[in-house]
Write a protein that holds these residues in place. Structure first.
Motif, PDB file in Angstrom:
ATOM      1  N   UNK A 107       0.841  -1.206   0.000  1.00 32.00           N
ATOM      2  CA  UNK A 107       0.000   0.000   0.000  1.00 32.00           C
ATOM      3  C   UNK A 107       0.873   1.252   0.000  1.00 32.00           C
ATOM      4  N   UNK A 108       1.902   1.269   0.862  1.00 33.24           N
ATOM      5  CA  UNK A 108       2.820   2.409   0.921  1.00 33.24           C
ATOM      6  C   UNK A 108       3.540   2.628  -0.408  1.00 33.24           C
ATOM      7  N   UNK A 109       3.775   1.551  -1.160  1.00 30.81           N
ATOM      8  CA  UNK A 109       4.472   1.647  -2.444  1.00 30.81           C
ATOM      9  C   UNK A 109       3.541   2.000  -3.600  1.00 30.81           C
ATOM     10  N   UNK A 110       2.233   2.119  -3.314  1.00 36.60           N
ATOM     11  CA  UNK A 110       1.294   2.537  -4.348  1.00 36.60           C
ATOM     12  C   UNK A 110       0.544   1.420  -5.043  1.00 36.60           C
ATOM     13  N   UNK A 111       0.643   0.210  -4.574  1.00 39.70           N
ATOM     14  CA  UNK A 111      -0.104  -0.897  -5.172  1.00 39.70           C
ATOM     15  C   UNK A 111      -1.528  -0.899  -4.635  1.00 39.70           C
ATOM     16  N   UNK A 112      -2.458  -1.352  -5.469  1.00 40.53           N
ATOM     17  CA  UNK A 112      -3.858  -1.446  -5.078  1.00 40.53           C
ATOM     18  C   UNK A 112      -4.060  -2.768  -4.340  1.00 40.53           C
ATOM     19  N   UNK A 113      -4.003  -2.717  -3.029  1.00 41.65           N
ATOM     20  CA  UNK A 113      -4.084  -3.932  -2.223  1.00 41.65           C
ATOM     21  C   UNK A 113      -5.492  -4.519  -2.190  1.00 41.65           C
ATOM     22  N   UNK A 114      -6.482  -3.790  -2.682  1.00 46.61           N
ATOM     23  CA  UNK A 114      -7.831  -4.347  -2.781  1.00 46.61           C
ATOM     24  C   UNK A 114      -7.944  -5.313  -3.961  1.00 46.61           C
ATOM     25  N   UNK A 115      -7.111  -5.116  -4.970  1.00 55.45           N
ATOM     26  CA  UNK A 115      -7.159  -5.982  -6.160  1.00 55.45           C
ATOM     27  C   UNK A 115      -6.072  -7.034  -6.190  1.00 55.45           C
ATOM     28  N   UNK A 116      -4.960  -6.803  -5.517  1.00 54.55           N
ATOM     29  CA  UNK A 116      -3.851  -7.749  -5.537  1.00 54.55           C
ATOM     30  C   UNK A 116      -4.132  -8.899  -4.578  1.00 54.55           C
ATOM     31  N   UNK A 117      -3.925 -10.113  -5.042  1.00 62.16           N
ATOM     32  CA  UNK A 117      -4.095 -11.297  -4.205  1.00 62.16           C
ATOM     33  C   UNK A 117      -2.842 -11.472  -3.350  1.00 62.16           C
ATOM     34  N   UNK A 118      -3.011 -11.278  -2.068  1.00 61.17           N
ATOM     35  CA  UNK A 118      -1.926 -11.451  -1.100  1.00 61.17           C
ATOM     36  C   UNK A 118      -2.525 -12.203   0.073  1.00 61.17           C
ATOM     37  N   UNK A 119      -1.972 -13.355   0.377  1.00 61.25           N
ATOM     38  CA  UNK A 119      -2.532 -14.092   1.495  1.00 61.25           C
ATOM     39  C   UNK A 119      -1.802 -15.366   1.808  1.00 61.25           C
ATOM     40  N   UNK A 120      -2.349 -16.085   2.760  1.00 62.11           N
ATOM     41  CA  UNK A 120      -1.759 -17.350   3.169  1.00 62.11           C
ATOM     42  C   UNK A 120      -2.095 -18.428   2.144  1.00 62.11           C
ATOM     43  N   UNK A 121      -1.371 -19.518   2.225  1.00 63.78           N
ATOM     44  CA  UNK A 121      -1.607 -20.638   1.323  1.00 63.78           C
ATOM     45  C   UNK A 121      -3.066 -21.086   1.430  1.00 63.78           C
ATOM     46  N   UNK A 122      -3.588 -21.163   2.638  1.00 61.66           N
ATOM     47  CA  UNK A 122      -4.973 -21.595   2.840  1.00 61.66           C
ATOM     48  C   UNK A 122      -5.961 -20.643   2.166  1.00 61.66           C
ATOM     49  N   UNK A 123      -5.739 -19.356   2.314  1.00 66.26           N
ATOM     50  CA  UNK A 123      -6.682 -18.357   1.805  1.00 66.26           C
ATOM     51  C   UNK A 123      -6.676 -18.266   0.287  1.00 66.26           C
ATOM     52  N   UNK A 124      -5.575 -18.628  -0.365  1.00 69.88           N
ATOM     53  CA  UNK A 124      -5.472 -18.446  -1.812  1.00 69.88           C
ATOM     54  C   UNK A 124      -5.630 -19.734  -2.608  1.00 69.88           C
ATOM     55  N   UNK A 125      -6.181 -20.753  -2.025  1.00 68.98           N
ATOM     56  CA  UNK A 125      -6.460 -21.958  -2.801  1.00 68.98           C
ATOM     57  C   UNK A 125      -7.437 -21.582  -3.901  1.00 68.98           C
ATOM     58  N   UNK A 126      -7.083 -21.911  -5.134  1.00 74.82           N
ATOM     59  CA  UNK A 126      -7.939 -21.600  -6.270  1.00 74.82           C
ATOM     60  C   UNK A 126      -7.689 -20.234  -6.898  1.00 74.82           C
TER      61      UNK A 126
END
Length: 173
Positions: A107-126
């Protein structure tokens, strides 16, 4: 020649060679190799129940900033769509503490964290992306705390690697 190393890796570690890859990416369409190691010197820390590696998170954000336009231009040439880096790259980590730090730094670097998939292995299955950055968090001295190979089953590593459509980029030493 077709590049299927990511699914081949998963096929070997998790499926005993039973998968038959149906999709491949030619070398001319490949921006980065199928598997890449970004080295860093960071050390993991534990605060409460959260494990994190701030230096590793910073290195990933710097790498994204340095490669942002290259990634966006490359994929625009391939499919003639203008897609943002947030739709092309995902970041997977085993730990919620690392996810929190990554969100803050992105977020501080200017990326749209609402659209970028960032998460744990469990949360990003699929949740697939062209490029997956994997932040394992571990550093020197974390030898006996690895989460991947619990009960001799590589399921978590398989999930992380198989989210990458083209390149799986992992940090470590």
């Amino acid at each position: 020649f077709p590049v299927t190393i990511n699914i081949g890796f998963c096929n070997n570690i998790a499926y005993g060679g039973m998968l038959r890859p149906m999709k491949s990416v030619t070398k001319t369409k490949q921006l980065f190799p199928p598997m890449v190691l970004l080295t860093h010197q960071g050390q993991s820390m534990v605060q409460g129940k959260d494990r994190f590696n701030t230096e590793e998170a910073k290195m990933l954000v710097i790498w994204l900033l340095q490669n942002r336009s290259r990634i966006e231009q490359h994929f625009a040439r391939i499919d003639q769509q203008r897609r943002s880096i947030e739709n092309l790259v995902g970041i997977i980590t085993p730990f919620r503490g690392q996810r929190k730090i990554l969100y803050k730094l992105l977020k501080e670097a200017g990326f749209d964290t609402n659209r970028m998939k960032v998460g744990t292995v469990h949360a990003l299955q699929g949740a697939e992306r062209e490029i997956i950055l994997f932040s394992p968090v571990y550093g020197p001295g974390d030898v006996k705390v690895m989460f991947f190979d619990r009960n001799n089953r590589p399921n978590m590593l398989n999930v992380a690697v198989s989210r990458a459509k083209q390149s799986f980029i992992v940090t470590g030493k």
